[in-house]
Design a protein around this motif. Structure first.
Motif, PDB file in Angstrom:
ATOM      1  N   GLN A  60      30.480  38.332  44.825  1.00  0.00           N
ATOM      2  CA  GLN A  60      29.726  39.457  44.272  1.00  0.00           C
ATOM      3  C   GLN A  60      30.423  40.802  44.491  1.00  0.00           C
ATOM      4  O   GLN A  60      29.936  41.829  44.047  1.00  0.00           O
ATOM      5  N   PHE A  61      31.571  40.802  45.184  1.00  0.00           N
ATOM      6  CA  PHE A  61      32.285  42.052  45.466  1.00  0.00           C
ATOM      7  C   PHE A  61      33.243  42.350  44.321  1.00  0.00           C
ATOM      8  O   PHE A  61      34.131  41.550  44.038  1.00  0.00           O
ATOM      9  N   PRO A  62      33.058  43.498  43.649  1.00  0.00           N
ATOM     10  CA  PRO A  62      33.926  43.827  42.516  1.00  0.00           C
ATOM     11  C   PRO A  62      35.399  43.914  42.944  1.00  0.00           C
ATOM     12  O   PRO A  62      35.729  44.596  43.906  1.00  0.00           O
ATOM     13  N   GLY A  63      36.246  43.178  42.258  1.00  0.00           N
ATOM     14  CA  GLY A  63      37.669  43.229  42.538  1.00  0.00           C
ATOM     15  C   GLY A  63      38.097  42.432  43.753  1.00  0.00           C
ATOM     16  O   GLY A  63      39.202  42.616  44.260  1.00  0.00           O
ATOM     17  N   HIS A  64      37.233  41.540  44.224  1.00  0.00           N
ATOM     18  CA  HIS A  64      37.595  40.715  45.390  1.00  0.00           C
ATOM     19  C   HIS A  64      38.895  39.970  45.116  1.00  0.00           C
ATOM     20  O   HIS A  64      39.100  39.420  44.042  1.00  0.00           O
ATOM     21  N   ILE A  65      39.795  39.975  46.100  1.00  0.00           N
ATOM     22  CA  ILE A  65      41.056  39.249  45.998  1.00  0.00           C
ATOM     23  C   ILE A  65      40.853  37.905  46.684  1.00  0.00           C
ATOM     24  O   ILE A  65      40.665  37.842  47.904  1.00  0.00           O
ATOM     25  N   ALA A  66      40.878  36.849  45.909  1.00  0.00           N
ATOM     26  CA  ALA A  66      40.612  35.512  46.450  1.00  0.00           C
ATOM     27  C   ALA A  66      41.895  34.882  46.983  1.00  0.00           C
ATOM     28  O   ALA A  66      42.637  34.253  46.255  1.00  0.00           O
ATOM     29  N   CYS A  67      42.155  35.103  48.268  1.00  0.00           N
ATOM     30  CA  CYS A  67      43.301  34.438  48.898  1.00  0.00           C
ATOM     31  C   CYS A  67      42.988  32.963  49.083  1.00  0.00           C
ATOM     32  O   CYS A  67      43.879  32.136  49.098  1.00  0.00           O
ATOM     33  N   SER A  68      41.713  32.649  49.227  1.00  0.00           N
ATOM     34  CA  SER A  68      41.277  31.255  49.354  1.00  0.00           C
ATOM     35  C   SER A  68      39.866  31.118  48.792  1.00  0.00           C
ATOM     36  O   SER A  68      39.007  31.963  49.041  1.00  0.00           O
ATOM     37  N   SER A  69      39.633  30.031  48.078  1.00  0.00           N
ATOM     38  CA  SER A  69      38.292  29.784  47.529  1.00  0.00           C
ATOM     39  C   SER A  69      37.311  29.396  48.626  1.00  0.00           C
ATOM     40  O   SER A  69      36.106  29.377  48.404  1.00  0.00           O
ATOM     41  N   GLU A  70      37.821  29.095  49.827  1.00  0.00           N
ATOM     42  CA  GLU A  70      36.941  28.713  50.928  1.00  0.00           C
ATOM     43  C   GLU A  70      36.250  29.903  51.584  1.00  0.00           C
ATOM     44  O   GLU A  70      35.248  29.742  52.259  1.00  0.00           O
ATOM     45  N   SER A  71      36.790  31.091  51.398  1.00  0.00           N
ATOM     46  CA  SER A  71      36.195  32.290  51.987  1.00  0.00           C
ATOM     47  C   SER A  71      34.929  32.653  51.219  1.00  0.00           C
ATOM     48  O   SER A  71      34.948  32.791  49.996  1.00  0.00           O
ATOM     49  N   LYS A  72      33.831  32.825  51.949  1.00  0.00           N
ATOM     50  CA  LYS A  72      32.539  33.121  51.317  1.00  0.00           C
ATOM     51  C   LYS A  72      31.990  34.497  51.700  1.00  0.00           C
ATOM     52  O   LYS A  72      31.310  35.144  50.916  1.00  0.00           O
ATOM     53  N   SER A  73      32.233  34.931  52.942  1.00  0.00           N
ATOM     54  CA  SER A  73      31.793  36.263  53.364  1.00  0.00           C
ATOM     55  C   SER A  73      32.897  36.878  54.211  1.00  0.00           C
ATOM     56  O   SER A  73      33.789  36.183  54.701  1.00  0.00           O
ATOM     57  N   GLU A  74      32.825  38.216  54.367  1.00  0.00           N
ATOM     58  CA  GLU A  74      33.960  38.917  54.963  1.00  0.00           C
ATOM     59  C   GLU A  74      33.510  40.225  55.613  1.00  0.00           C
ATOM     60  O   GLU A  74      32.561  40.856  55.168  1.00  0.00           O
ATOM     61  N   ILE A  75      34.228  40.605  56.658  1.00  0.00           N
ATOM     62  CA  ILE A  75      34.073  41.920  57.264  1.00  0.00           C
ATOM     63  C   ILE A  75      35.477  42.482  57.477  1.00  0.00           C
ATOM     64  O   ILE A  75      36.373  41.759  57.903  1.00  0.00           O
ATOM     65  N   VAL A  76      35.659  43.747  57.115  1.00  0.00           N
ATOM     66  CA  VAL A  76      36.950  44.411  57.303  1.00  0.00           C
ATOM     67  C   VAL A  76      36.699  45.727  58.029  1.00  0.00           C
ATOM     68  O   VAL A  76      35.892  46.546  57.594  1.00  0.00           O
TER      69      VAL A  76
END
Length: 148
Positions: free
Chosen positions: A91-107
């Motif tokens: 749902q994050f605009p422009g998300h860079i998918a380094c892996s399809s396994e990643s579902k949520s993220e904090i930076v």
């Protein structure tokens, strides 16, 4: 329980990096300590090099090596100079998918002594909505230790 883990982790990292001046060595052990203690899917740093972020020390599967300024979650956190928490990366605009396994993220941005972002701490989970305000607070505290 999560707060107790983070309290111990912050203490461990503080002791681990005390007196160490090599940035790569510090980032390597910080990524390892967070990854092992919290059990996240991917934990690592991207370092600011010119107008892009370049992959730094990490724990987990292979990752994207270059991320442009303002792109994806990492580039956005760098651009905004603030922590970005994403419950669902799809749902994050422009998300860079380094892996399809990643579902949520904090930076979380890491600031240099001049107040500019020098790196970002990127943590991914294979589950949705993994990260909350507790993660944000403690990870920001850990990143502040890296500024000193």
């Amino acid at each position: 329980m999560k707060e107790e883990k983070y309290e111990l982790l912050v203490s461990q990292i503080r002791a681990l990096i005390e007196g160490e001046n090599d940035v790569i060595a510090v980032m390597s052990n910080v990524a390892g300590a967070i990854h092992q203690t919290m059990g996240f899917w991917w934990t690592g740093f991207y370092r600011v090099k010119g107008e892009e972020l370049v992959l730094g020390p990490f724990q987990g599967p292979v990752a994207c090596m270059h991320i442009p300024y303002g792109k994806g979650v990492c580039g956005t956190a760098w651009q905004r100079a603030e922590t970005v928490v994403v419950e669902d990366v799809e749902q994050f605009p422009g998300h860079i998918a380094c892996s399809s396994e990643s579902k949520s993220e904090i930076v979380v941005p890491v600031f240099g002594g001049d107040g500019k972002v020098t790196a970002v701490l990127d943590i991914d989970s294979e589950k949705l909505a993994t990260f909350d305000d507790t993660d944000r607070r403690y990870l920001e505290e850990i990143c502040r230790l890296l500024t000193k």
